[in-house]
Design a protein around this motif. Structure first.
Motif, short mmCIF file in Angstrom:
data_model
loop_
_atom_site.label_atom_id
_atom_site.label_comp_id
_atom_site.label_asym_id
_atom_site.label_seq_id
_atom_site.Cartn_x
_atom_site.Cartn_y
_atom_site.Cartn_z
N ILE A 249 -41.42 67.64 -6.70
CA ILE A 249 -40.76 68.93 -7.00
C ILE A 249 -39.11 69.12 -6.93
CG2 ILE A 249 -39.24 68.53 -4.34
CD1 ILE A 249 -40.44 71.51 -3.71
N ILE A 250 -38.75 69.93 -7.85
CA ILE A 250 -38.21 70.23 -9.00
C ILE A 250 -37.26 71.02 -8.51
CG2 ILE A 250 -36.86 69.86 -11.20
CD1 ILE A 250 -39.75 69.01 -12.37
N ILE A 251 -35.76 71.18 -7.87
CA ILE A 251 -35.22 72.01 -7.67
C ILE A 251 -34.07 72.75 -8.44
CG2 ILE A 251 -33.69 72.98 -6.32
CD1 ILE A 251 -34.66 71.18 -4.45
N GLY A 252 -34.11 74.12 -9.28
CA GLY A 252 -33.04 74.51 -10.66
C GLY A 252 -32.61 75.53 -9.96
N GLY A 253 -31.73 76.82 -10.71
CA GLY A 253 -31.24 78.04 -10.71
C GLY A 253 -30.27 77.77 -10.70
N LYS A 254 -29.36 78.83 -10.60
CA LYS A 254 -28.12 78.83 -10.31
C LYS A 254 -26.88 78.00 -8.88
CE LYS A 254 -25.27 82.01 -12.73
NZ LYS A 254 -24.72 82.86 -13.46
N ILE A 255 -28.28 78.04 -7.72
CA ILE A 255 -27.80 77.07 -7.08
C ILE A 255 -27.22 76.03 -6.87
CG2 ILE A 255 -27.96 77.43 -4.13
CD1 ILE A 255 -28.77 80.16 -4.43
N ALA A 256 -28.69 75.27 -7.54
CA ALA A 256 -28.99 73.91 -7.37
C ALA A 256 -27.69 73.07 -7.76
CB ALA A 256 -29.89 73.58 -9.22
N LYS A 271 -38.44 64.86 5.01
CA LYS A 271 -39.00 64.01 5.78
C LYS A 271 -39.32 64.67 7.03
CE LYS A 271 -37.02 59.22 6.73
NZ LYS A 271 -35.91 58.52 6.67
N LYS A 272 -39.56 64.73 7.75
CA LYS A 272 -39.66 65.62 9.49
C LYS A 272 -41.08 65.63 9.01
CE LYS A 272 -37.72 67.76 13.25
NZ LYS A 272 -37.06 69.31 13.51
N SER A 273 -41.59 66.50 7.91
CA SER A 273 -42.64 67.02 7.86
C SER A 273 -43.73 65.67 7.87
CB SER A 273 -43.01 68.56 6.91
OG SER A 273 -42.80 67.46 5.72
N GLY A 274 -43.39 64.88 7.53
CA GLY A 274 -44.17 63.51 6.86
C GLY A 274 -44.86 63.85 5.42
N LEU A 275 -44.12 64.06 5.14
CA LEU A 275 -44.60 64.56 3.24
C LEU A 275 -43.01 63.58 2.82
CD1 LEU A 275 -44.74 67.89 1.86
CD2 LEU A 275 -46.77 66.59 2.12
N GLU A 276 -43.82 62.69 1.90
CA GLU A 276 -43.73 61.71 0.64
C GLU A 276 -43.73 62.69 -0.65
OE1 GLU A 276 -44.65 58.17 0.78
OE2 GLU A 276 -44.35 57.34 2.76
N ILE A 277 -42.27 63.14 -1.28
CA ILE A 277 -42.71 63.39 -2.46
C ILE A 277 -41.34 63.54 -3.19
CG2 ILE A 277 -42.12 65.92 -1.98
CD1 ILE A 277 -43.12 67.07 -3.88
N GLN A 278 -41.44 63.02 -4.91
CA GLN A 278 -40.21 62.78 -5.42
C GLN A 278 -39.60 64.10 -5.48
OE1 GLN A 278 -41.14 61.85 -9.31
NE2 GLN A 278 -38.47 61.63 -10.12
N VAL A 279 -38.04 64.07 -4.98
CA VAL A 279 -36.99 65.52 -5.00
C VAL A 279 -36.14 64.87 -6.12
CG1 VAL A 279 -35.96 67.24 -4.22
CG2 VAL A 279 -37.43 65.74 -2.92
N SER A 280 -36.16 66.32 -6.93
CA SER A 280 -35.33 66.25 -8.68
C SER A 280 -34.10 67.57 -8.50
CB SER A 280 -35.64 65.81 -9.71
OG SER A 280 -36.12 64.34 -9.79
N ILE A 281 -33.38 67.36 -9.09
CA ILE A 281 -32.16 68.08 -9.09
C ILE A 281 -31.94 68.90 -10.80
CG2 ILE A 281 -29.85 69.74 -8.82
CD1 ILE A 281 -31.16 69.40 -6.55
N SER A 282 -32.68 70.31 -11.02
CA SER A 282 -32.13 70.02 -12.80
C SER A 282 -30.75 69.98 -13.50
CB SER A 282 -32.53 70.98 -13.14
OG SER A 282 -32.60 70.86 -14.74
N THR A 283 -30.34 69.41 -13.72
CA THR A 283 -29.35 69.58 -14.25
C THR A 283 -29.23 69.98 -15.11
OG1 THR A 283 -29.05 67.14 -15.41
CG2 THR A 283 -28.06 67.14 -13.80
#
Length: 299
Positions: A249-256, A271-283
């Motif tokens: 999952i990649i998070i972007g936009g001004k609030i990022a 993590k609490k939901s049990g998911l394992e996923i790569q999380v990135s913030i767009s620069t």
């Protein structure tokens, strides 16, 4: 191979960014990137005049003469095929409802009626651009979200945008999903942040930057607002990460740009939901959006 060039536009509720893109190499032409902030609720002719200025400045700075198309990242709701704006009651583009933006652009730029102008959802452009930037994403299922005046999303499977089927929400959109006392965008957006802060403090702020400045200077109510937004974002996306089997999952936009204030609570909820996923913030959200938009002219 002949090199061809297109104009990439990233149009948001408070800004427009333009650049000339080398379509052959998928690169932004040096010096062509130009941005201007504005109030999208100004009269239509004033908004179009600002767009025209930004586009012409990008073209002039690029020194490129043979432009072959325009690709526009535009927030929804919008008829991307016909170029008609259906944005209403979203605190942006209040005078554009029902107007053909393609025609307005072509007329203002003095381009012929058959000049190629393509529109695509801003979040989809962002997601596609991020895939171009990180080639390993071409083999993955990626969910991208944009946080700003609105809440955008796209789902990309091995480089292909998916907006239909049971794996994704209707039209690939999450902003209008039912959430708490309204829809997701009521909570995960600039207006959601400001509304929550007013509820906690009683104070009305002008914009998200004011809220961010308060938070980084130790205002605990402002800090709480960002942390809660991280939790809300996680709650909104978790069912669809699972449904789509997203690996990244990649998070972007001004609030990022304020990720230092909400990413921890977001990750904790994931993590609490049990998911394992790569999380990135767009620069560099804008470069990704521009490249993603122009990629559709190549498809």
């Amino acid at each position: 191979m002949n090199t061809s060039y297109a104009i990439g536009l990233d149009i948001g509720g408070t800004h427009i960014t333009a650049a000339v893109i080398n379509k052959t190499e998928m690169k932004v032409m040096e010096l062509s990137l130009y941005k201007e902030s504005f109030d999208s609720n100004l009269p239509v002719n004033q908004v179009i005049a600002i767009w025209k200025k930004v586009i012409n400045t990008a073209i002039e700075n690029s020194k490129v003469e043979n432009i072959t198309g325009i690709a526009v990242c535009m927030p929804g709701p919008f008829d991307y095929e016909k170029g008609i704006c259906w944005i209403k009651d979203q605190s942006k583009y209040e005078h554009f409802y029902g107007l053909n933006v393609r025609d307005l652009l072509l007329e203002s730029l003095n381009f012929s009626n058959d000049f190629p102008v393509l529109f695509e959802n801003d979040a989809v452009c962002f997601g596609k651009g991020e895939v171009f930037k990180q080639q390993e994403n071409l083999s993955k299922k990626v969910m991208a979200v944009t946080l700003g005046t609105g809440l955008g999303a796209c789902f990309i499977d091995k480089g292909v945008s998916i907006s239909t089927g049971n794996e994704v929400p209707t039209d690939g959109e999450i902003y209008n999903l039912e959430y708490k006392e309204g829809i997701a965008e009521d909570y995960v957006s600039v207006r959601g942040l400001l509304s929550h802060y007013k509820t906690l403090s009683g104070f009305t702020l002008k914009n998200g930057l004011e809220l961010y400045d308060l938070a980084i200077n130790g205002d605990q109510q402002a800090v709480k607002v960002f942390e809660t937004m991280g939790e809300d974002l996680a709650e909104v996306v978790i069912p669809w990460i699972k449904n789509f089997s997203a690996e990244h999952i990649i998070i972007g936009g001004k609030i990022a740009n304020a990720s230092d204030l909400f990413l921890s609570s977001f990750n904790k909820s994931i993590k609490k939901s049990g998911l394992e996923i790569q999380v990135s913030i767009s620069t560099d959200n804008e470069i990704a959006a521009l490249l993603g938009a122009v990629s559709f002219l190549r498809d």
